[in-house]
Write an enzyme that holds these catalytic residues in place. Structure first.
Site, PDB file in Angstrom:
ATOM      1  N   THR A 269       0.820  -1.214   0.000  1.00  0.00           N
ATOM      2  CA  THR A 269       0.000   0.000   0.000  1.00  0.00           C
ATOM      3  C   THR A 269       0.864   1.279   0.000  1.00  0.00           C
ATOM      4  OG1 THR A 269      -1.871  -1.150   0.983  1.00  0.00           O
ATOM      5  CG2 THR A 269      -1.837   1.224   1.235  1.00  0.00           C
TER       6      THR A 269
ATOM      7  N   LYS B 212      -8.479  -2.311  13.265  1.00  0.00           N
ATOM      8  CA  LYS B 212      -9.631  -1.765  12.540  1.00  0.00           C
ATOM      9  C   LYS B 212     -10.849  -1.501  13.433  1.00  0.00           C
ATOM     10  CE  LYS B 212      -8.257  -3.381   8.014  1.00  0.00           C
ATOM     11  NZ  LYS B 212      -8.539  -4.157   6.823  1.00  0.00           N
TER      12      LYS B 212
ATOM     13  N   ASP C  88     -12.086  -0.687   2.545  1.00  0.00           N
ATOM     14  CA  ASP C  88     -12.026  -2.117   2.181  1.00  0.00           C
ATOM     15  C   ASP C  88     -13.315  -2.501   1.455  1.00  0.00           C
ATOM     16  OD1 ASP C  88      -9.509  -2.738   3.311  1.00  0.00           O
ATOM     17  OD2 ASP C  88     -10.414  -2.887   5.300  1.00  0.00           O
TER      18      ASP C  88
END
Ligand code: NAD
Length: 290
Positions: free
Chosen positions: A22, A76, A112
């Site tokens: 990423t 998360k 996501d």
């Protein structure tokens, strides 16, 4: 551009993420857009920190001038209590992977699910969505299932080795998408569910370099079924290769990995990146063994 800064400093917070693709994806795309953009991994494993320290790391980052963070496993959910605002989708999904550092505080998003939604729409345009079977109801699976239901899937059968987990996920998704039918199933339910399905998605770790193999019996695949994988190391998993050889339309896991980066990059910079260019760069890195 929607931000007032002229350069960007971004971090990825998570365990074992030093080799994540990423950061280079963002940096290369920023370079292509003429932006000054640094994206640093903040690896909890390397730094000897726990996911529960994510709030402190966000605050240190803000004080040190970071503009945004991506957060990944195991942060998360842990990050959510530290945010001042959360997008509707991230709140409904109960997971955040992108945090913008703004004058009004930390704002959480989830790219996501939107990244997978984009991947599905662009990588498998026109795919029938009446009945879909999904294997794997963990972290990635939750985002994928949310995206599928948001895209209009009518009946979603979720199958996982962990009966309590899949039951809980199916109930949560049913509450969020009352018009859809979300069912929790076990491996024994796969033959009947897949025979009636338009599409099949696999969101377990089976097929990774470190976890090779086929997640389902290849006899359950047939040409009319579209097949998607979330795994991107390798991009061409045994499932994708087998399904393609049978004539199925396929969507490899690289599409989701790039999709989450495309949407995060746009949220952070206000600049719409070029998804095809980012995917080409991603595939180049993977083929170079990065
Ligand atoms: P996780 O551990 O949270 O969930 C995996 C789930 O799969 C668990 O619920 C487990 O019980 C289930 N499972 C494992 N083997 C199974 C089997 N044979 N049959 C049925 N269920 C099985 O993991 P995660 O974070 O969801 O990650 C899963 C995979 O997704 C990983 O390989 C990861 O690399 C990949 N991933 C891809 C992306 C992307 O952007 N493409 C993003 C995140 C994760």
């Amino acid at each position: 551009m929607s931000t007032t800064t002229e350069s960007w400093l971004v971090g990825l917070i998570g365990e074992g993420i030093t080799a994540s693709l990423t950061p280079p994806m963002h940096e290369r795309e920023a370079q292509e857009n003429g932006l000054q953009y640094l994206y640093r991994p903040v690896d909890l494993t390397v730094n000897g920190r726990s996911g529960t320290e994510v709030g402190d790391l966000l605050r240190y980052g803000r004080d040190l001038g970071f503009n945004a963070f991506n957060v990944t496993h195991p942060c998360k959910q842990l990050v959510m209590e530290h945010l001042d605002e959360v997008s509707d989708d991230a709140a409904r999904l109960g997971a955040v992977n992108t945090v913008l550092v703004t004058e009004s505080g930390f704002i959480g998003h989830n790219t996501d699910h939107s990244g997978f939604g984009r991947a599905l729409a662009t990588g498998l345009p026109g795919a029938a969505l009446d009945k879909v079977v999904q294997l794997g109801a963990g972290g990635a699976g939750a985002a994928v299932a949310y995206a599928l239901l948001k895209a209009g899937v009518g009946e979603l059968t979720l199958v996982d080795l962990d009966p309590a987990r899949v039951q809980e996920r199916a109930q949560a998704l049913s509450a969020l998408f009352p018009a859809a039918k979300v069912t929790a199933g076990a491996a024994a339910d796969l033959p009947a569910a897949m025979a009636a399905a338009d599409g099949f998605i696999q969101a377990t770790p089976v097929g990774m370099h470190s976890h090779p193999g086929m997640p389902v019996d290849p006899a359950l695949l047939r040409p009319g079924l579209w097949v998607a994988d979330v795994i991107y190391r390798p991009v061409r998993t045994k499932l994708i290769e087998t399904a393609e050889a049978l004539g199925c339309r396929v969507l490899d896991g690289g599409h989701m990995a790039v999709g989450q980066a495309v949407d995060a990059f746009e949220l952070i910079t206000g600049v719409r990146p070029d998804p095809a260019r980012m995917r080409a760069h991603f595939l180049e890195m993977v083929s170079n063994g990065l």
